[in-house]
Design an enzyme around this catalytic site. Sequence first.
Site, PDB file in Angstrom:
ATOM      1  N   ASP A 115       0.824  -1.220   0.000  1.00 56.78           N
ATOM      2  CA  ASP A 115       0.000   0.000   0.000  1.00 56.78           C
ATOM      3  C   ASP A 115       0.854   1.266   0.000  1.00 56.78           C
ATOM      4  O   ASP A 115       2.093   1.208  -0.030  1.00 56.78           O
ATOM      5  CB  ASP A 115      -0.955  -0.060   1.206  1.00 56.78           C
ATOM      6  CG  ASP A 115      -2.335   0.476   0.879  1.00 56.78           C
ATOM      7  OD1 ASP A 115      -2.436   1.365   0.021  1.00 56.78           O
ATOM      8  OD2 ASP A 115      -3.316   0.014   1.499  1.00 56.78           O
ATOM      9  N   TRP A 134      -3.442   3.311  -5.840  1.00 53.09           N
ATOM     10  CA  TRP A 134      -4.709   4.038  -6.013  1.00 53.09           C
ATOM     11  C   TRP A 134      -4.761   4.921  -7.261  1.00 53.09           C
ATOM     12  O   TRP A 134      -5.544   5.868  -7.328  1.00 53.09           O
ATOM     13  CB  TRP A 134      -5.018   4.927  -4.797  1.00 53.09           C
ATOM     14  CG  TRP A 134      -4.678   4.359  -3.471  1.00 53.09           C
ATOM     15  CD1 TRP A 134      -4.932   3.090  -3.038  1.00 53.09           C
ATOM     16  CD2 TRP A 134      -4.013   5.026  -2.392  1.00 53.09           C
ATOM     17  NE1 TRP A 134      -4.467   2.935  -1.755  1.00 53.09           N
ATOM     18  CE2 TRP A 134      -3.900   4.105  -1.344  1.00 53.09           C
ATOM     19  CE3 TRP A 134      -3.514   6.327  -2.221  1.00 53.09           C
ATOM     20  CZ2 TRP A 134      -3.289   4.435  -0.131  1.00 53.09           C
ATOM     21  CZ3 TRP A 134      -2.924   6.651  -1.023  1.00 53.09           C
ATOM     22  CH2 TRP A 134      -2.821   5.711   0.009  1.00 53.09           C
ATOM     23  N   GLY A 135      -3.874   4.679  -8.226  1.00 58.15           N
ATOM     24  CA  GLY A 135      -3.928   5.477  -9.450  1.00 58.15           C
ATOM     25  C   GLY A 135      -3.312   6.858  -9.323  1.00 58.15           C
ATOM     26  O   GLY A 135      -3.453   7.690 -10.209  1.00 58.15           O
ATOM     27  N   ASP A 191     -10.533   3.198  -3.365  1.00 55.42           N
ATOM     28  CA  ASP A 191     -11.189   1.964  -2.910  1.00 55.42           C
ATOM     29  C   ASP A 191     -12.611   1.832  -3.464  1.00 55.42           C
ATOM     30  O   ASP A 191     -13.389   2.780  -3.454  1.00 55.42           O
ATOM     31  CB  ASP A 191     -11.250   1.930  -1.380  1.00 55.42           C
ATOM     32  CG  ASP A 191      -9.867   1.757  -0.765  1.00 55.42           C
ATOM     33  OD1 ASP A 191      -8.864   1.814  -1.507  1.00 55.42           O
ATOM     34  OD2 ASP A 191      -9.795   1.573   0.456  1.00 55.42           O
TER      35      ASP A 191
HETATM   36  C1  GLA Z   1      -6.116   1.170   1.492  1.00 52.47           C
HETATM   37  C2  GLA Z   1      -6.298   0.194   0.330  1.00 52.47           C
HETATM   38  C3  GLA Z   1      -7.386  -0.817   0.664  1.00 52.47           C
HETATM   39  C4  GLA Z   1      -7.031  -1.561   1.949  1.00 52.47           C
HETATM   40  C5  GLA Z   1      -6.799  -0.565   3.080  1.00 52.47           C
HETATM   41  C6  GLA Z   1      -6.247  -1.236   4.330  1.00 52.47           C
HETATM   42  O1  GLA Z   1      -7.240   1.966   1.646  1.00 52.47           O
HETATM   43  O2  GLA Z   1      -6.597   0.880  -0.849  1.00 52.47           O
HETATM   44  O3  GLA Z   1      -7.568  -1.724  -0.399  1.00 52.47           O
HETATM   45  O4  GLA Z   1      -5.895  -2.354   1.746  1.00 52.47           O
HETATM   46  O5  GLA Z   1      -5.867   0.453   2.701  1.00 52.47           O
HETATM   47  O6  GLA Z   1      -6.035  -0.332   5.369  1.00 52.47           O
END
Ligand code: GLA
Length: 382
Positions: free
Chosen positions: A130, A165-166, A187
């Site tokens: 992440d 996340w792009g 998300d």
């Molecule tokens: C981010 C990611 C999610 C998930 C959460 C976990 O928001 O984009 O897919 O993994 O973190 O905290």
Amino acid sequence: MSNNFHLTAPPMGWNSWNTFYDQVSEDLIRSTADAIVDKGLAKAGYEYVIMDDCWSQKTRDENGRLVPDPVKFPNGMKAVADYVHSRGLKLGIYSCCGLHTCAGYPGSFEHEFEDAKQFAEWGIDYLKYDNCYHPATLSSEMLYRRMNLALRSSGRDIVLAACQWGRDEVHQWIRSTGAQTFRSTIDIQDAWKSIEQIALSQLEKQQYGGAGCYNDMDILVVGMHGKGLNPETSIGGCNDTEYQTHFALWAMMNSPLIIGCDVRNMDDATRAILTNPDLIAINQDPECRSCHKLSTYGSPDAFILVKQLSGGDMAVGFFNFGDNNAHVELHFWDMGLPLASGYGLDFHNCLTGEELGVQRESFAQKVEPHGCRVYRCRLTEV
Ligand code: GLA
């Protein structure tokens, strides 16, 4: 040294985050692995069982190592990996390129190489990585490069699933970092609007995904029906028509297919959507070509996706994002097939299994709101 890792198709699996939020545990992973095998998901191609955030203790141990939460994982992580492997599946784990994960657990920043070794020792096969809490002075591009090298020197083939996340035009540079997948959007939520928004945002970016480094449009919400512990994801639910369209879009657009519902308790409709062999074959097609998009006359909220498949067939998807029925009409010349070619298309309906026979020049269908049709078409002399 493990430095020869090439994923030949978008990964398929399950992830804990959408439904179970911070309640990931050994029990959950074992029972989910059992369900993946016993309910035919493994046979359909689902392979990775992925623990998301909140699996560790809030601090590292005195040697700087990550420690699984002893209440959630009383037998440690190796025991979980051994069990998942004994069921013929692979185990995924989660970390973050920053100081903390998004939920505030220790991240791998400045611990990349030791964490990668630790994951390899435990028997981990996939790392979702992440993008929270990293110093502004260091680009996430650099930090993904670091983790790629750490994993490739870890002694085990571990997929690097970058979760960025792009941001920062990630599609333009991610392939060069060595990652095998990249999250391209914020998300997902269990709501039609979210599915629609993610799909539309990636239609023009498909050429950046594909073989070796797949565009991850996020965990599927198919079958959630508004249930789950994650307050950010489980917000409303969709109907089965919308879940079917969601799955067809992810399949055609070469996204990893990572299930997010509770597969231990899924209903028959959910199981049927998730195991559709024709849609999975389109997603896993070895050439992994991006789709091209065609408009359809008179229905502005509907569109058609066409994907060249290996072996010569083509996948054709009719999608209606509007709130009214749409008349969707495909003219074969728009796909490069004029009538003068002497060829038509033999249509197989991927959602019903019906054979529709050879069509010449054009093919039209009514598609319900938020619905889709997907066909596998074979070039046929007429
Ligand atoms: C981010 C990611 C999610 C998930 C959460 C976990 O928001 O984009 O897919 O993994 O973190 O905290």
